[in-house]
Design a protein around this motif. Structure first.
Motif, PDB file in Angstrom:
ATOM      1  N   LYS A   5       0.832  -1.200   0.000  1.00 20.15           N
ATOM      2  CA  LYS A   5       0.000   0.000   0.000  1.00 20.15           C
ATOM      3  C   LYS A   5       0.871   1.257   0.000  1.00 20.15           C
ATOM      4  CE  LYS A   5      -3.157   2.147   2.903  1.00 20.15           C
ATOM      5  NZ  LYS A   5      -3.685   2.152   4.292  1.00 20.15           N
ATOM      6  N   ILE A   6       1.916   1.222   0.829  1.00 20.38           N
ATOM      7  CA  ILE A   6       2.812   2.379   0.918  1.00 20.38           C
ATOM      8  C   ILE A   6       3.450   2.661  -0.441  1.00 20.38           C
ATOM      9  CG2 ILE A   6       5.039   3.133   1.846  1.00 20.38           C
ATOM     10  CD1 ILE A   6       4.195   1.796   4.466  1.00 20.38           C
ATOM     11  N   LEU A   7       3.873   1.595  -1.112  1.00 22.78           N
ATOM     12  CA  LEU A   7       4.531   1.782  -2.414  1.00 22.78           C
ATOM     13  C   LEU A   7       3.551   2.299  -3.465  1.00 22.78           C
ATOM     14  CD1 LEU A   7       6.954  -1.270  -2.581  1.00 22.78           C
ATOM     15  CD2 LEU A   7       7.463   1.113  -2.044  1.00 22.78           C
ATOM     16  N   ILE A   8       2.316   1.783  -3.431  1.00 19.52           N
ATOM     17  CA  ILE A   8       1.305   2.260  -4.384  1.00 19.52           C
ATOM     18  C   ILE A   8       1.064   3.761  -4.191  1.00 19.52           C
ATOM     19  CG2 ILE A   8      -1.163   2.157  -4.982  1.00 19.52           C
ATOM     20  CD1 ILE A   8       0.198  -0.185  -6.096  1.00 19.52           C
ATOM     21  N   ILE A  45       5.226  18.635  -3.157  1.00 22.28           N
ATOM     22  CA  ILE A  45       4.051  17.938  -2.631  1.00 22.28           C
ATOM     23  C   ILE A  45       4.440  16.891  -1.589  1.00 22.28           C
ATOM     24  CG2 ILE A  45       2.169  16.379  -3.287  1.00 22.28           C
ATOM     25  CD1 ILE A  45       1.898  18.203  -5.817  1.00 22.28           C
ATOM     26  N   SER A  46       5.506  16.116  -1.861  1.00 24.66           N
ATOM     27  CA  SER A  46       5.868  15.152  -0.814  1.00 24.66           C
ATOM     28  C   SER A  46       6.427  15.845   0.420  1.00 24.66           C
ATOM     29  CB  SER A  46       6.826  14.066  -1.308  1.00 24.66           C
ATOM     30  OG  SER A  46       7.343  14.336  -2.542  1.00 24.66           O
ATOM     31  N   SER A  92       4.791   6.869   2.805  1.00 22.44           N
ATOM     32  CA  SER A  92       4.895   6.924   1.336  1.00 22.44           C
ATOM     33  C   SER A  92       5.730   8.125   0.901  1.00 22.44           C
ATOM     34  CB  SER A  92       3.508   7.018   0.710  1.00 22.44           C
ATOM     35  OG  SER A  92       2.754   5.883   1.042  1.00 22.44           O
ATOM     36  N   SER A  93       5.491   9.273   1.553  1.00 25.26           N
ATOM     37  CA  SER A  93       6.278  10.460   1.202  1.00 25.26           C
ATOM     38  C   SER A  93       7.748  10.223   1.506  1.00 25.26           C
ATOM     39  CB  SER A  93       5.813  11.676   1.994  1.00 25.26           C
ATOM     40  OG  SER A  93       4.428  11.788   1.940  1.00 25.26           O
ATOM     41  N   ALA A  94       8.019   9.531   2.626  1.00 27.05           N
ATOM     42  CA  ALA A  94       9.412   9.231   2.967  1.00 27.05           C
ATOM     43  C   ALA A  94      10.037   8.348   1.886  1.00 27.05           C
ATOM     44  CB  ALA A  94       9.497   8.558   4.331  1.00 27.05           C
TER      45      ALA A  94
END
Lengths: 163, 166
Positions: A11-14, B70-71, B83-85
């Motif tokens: 999920k994190i990668l998506i 944005i990240s 995810s941003s990391a």
């Protein structure tokens, strides 16, 4: 436990991919006219011109350098350029001009004074090639500095990187 | 041994990751602003690295600053933090490769990281700074628990990390 962790990572990668994709899309859309202008530039479509590049010597090259109007273009390979070049010169091997259109060239008005140079002497065809190609692209004032890099360097004129 | 334990505690502390989130986020937001306001300047920077074909470097140069912005914002806000990391750390790794290639070539480049008009810079310094930022990104990815973040504020479930002490 292992399964949920895998799912979580997935999920994190998506989401990471989505962030990159959406942000890039914003960036490209925000600059779409610039991207269009550069990619579809006239660089690729040559015009025909009977003009010849005028050959200049060290003294003339220095005079134009001091005038500050002329753009020096280094026709040697990027490695040689990186090791040392005429101050303010940009790197543009003639082969590169066939594949793509560097921004420095896109932005350059057709009337600008251009001076190409390479290793100098009789075994230096690169700057002559480049000068020809620039003339074909429609540049009106192209000079081929025949003495090239060795003459400039041994004369002790300004170079980059400075020693 | 005491130092080792302290270090371990410091690295896995939730406030460390909050602090690093703010720092890394701010660095990226700051670095994106100059690039966004001068896209042509940044295209020249990307070109000077001499790695991508020209068309690709144009697209890369206009897209990258927005990804940074944005990240960076998401990281500070604590929304999709991990995810941003991942995004920021991956970008830093790409930068590291680009810097390494040019260090190997011996090119005297301006990093163009924060100021697209700068004329020369110390690539080694950039190299070290990049590694430091990568370490920050990894810490956030592995140890962020969602403290002081918008997403925890709304969902009230912070991430549980098993206690690192046996």
């Amino acid at each position: 436990m292992q399964e949920t962790k895998k799912k979580e990572t997935f999920k994190i990668l998506i989401v990471a991919g989505l962030i990159v994709f959406l942000s890039s899309a914003i960036g490209v859309l925000a600059n779409i006219s610039l991207v269009n202008r550069i990619i579809n530039s006239e660089c690729i479509t040559p015009t025909t011109s009977p003009r010849e590049a005028s050959q200049i010597d060290l003294a003339e090259a220095k005079k134009k350098f001091d005038g500050g109007e002329a753009l020096f273009i280094d026709a040697r390979c990027p490695d040689e350029y990186n090791q040392g070049h005429i101050k303010g010169a940009i790197s543009l091997p003639p082969d590169k001009l066939e594949l793509e259109c560097p921004l420095a060239i896109v932005q350059l008005p057709r009337e600008s004074e251009i001076i190409t140079y390479c290793e100098g002497g009789t075994d230096c065809q690169l700057s002559t090639d480049l000068a020809k190609k620039l003339i074909v692209l429609g540049y009106l004032n192209v000079n081929d500095f025949f003495g090239g890099w060795p003459a400039w360097e041994s004369a002790g004129y300004p170079i980059d990187p400075e020693n | 041994m005491a130092i080792f334990t302290f270090l371990k505690k410091f690295v896995s502390n939730k406030y460390t990751s909050v602090g690093l989130r703010m720092i890394l986020g701010a660095v990226f937001i700051w670095s994106s602003i100059d690039k966004i306001s001068d896209p042509e300047g940044f295209i020249k920077v990307v070109e000077s690295y001499n790695i991508l074909p020209f068309t690709l470097s144009v697209v890369f140069a206009v897209a990258l600053p927005w990804v940074e912005l944005i990240s960076g914002l998401l990281l500070i806000a604590g929304v999709y933090t991990r995810s941003s990391a991942v995004v920021l750390t991956s970008m830093l790794i790409v930068f590291l490769v680009a810097i390494s290639i040019n260090l190997y070539r011996g090119a005297d480049l301006a990093c163009g990281c924060f100021d697209v008009q700068s004329e020369s810079g110390d690539l080694w310094l950039t190299f070290v700074r990049d590694i430091l930022l990568i370490v920050m990104g990894l810490q956030i990815f592995f140890f962020d628990r969602g403290s002081f973040s918008l997403s925890t504020l709304f969902t009230k479930n912070s991430r549980k990390i098993p206690d690192s002490n046996p």
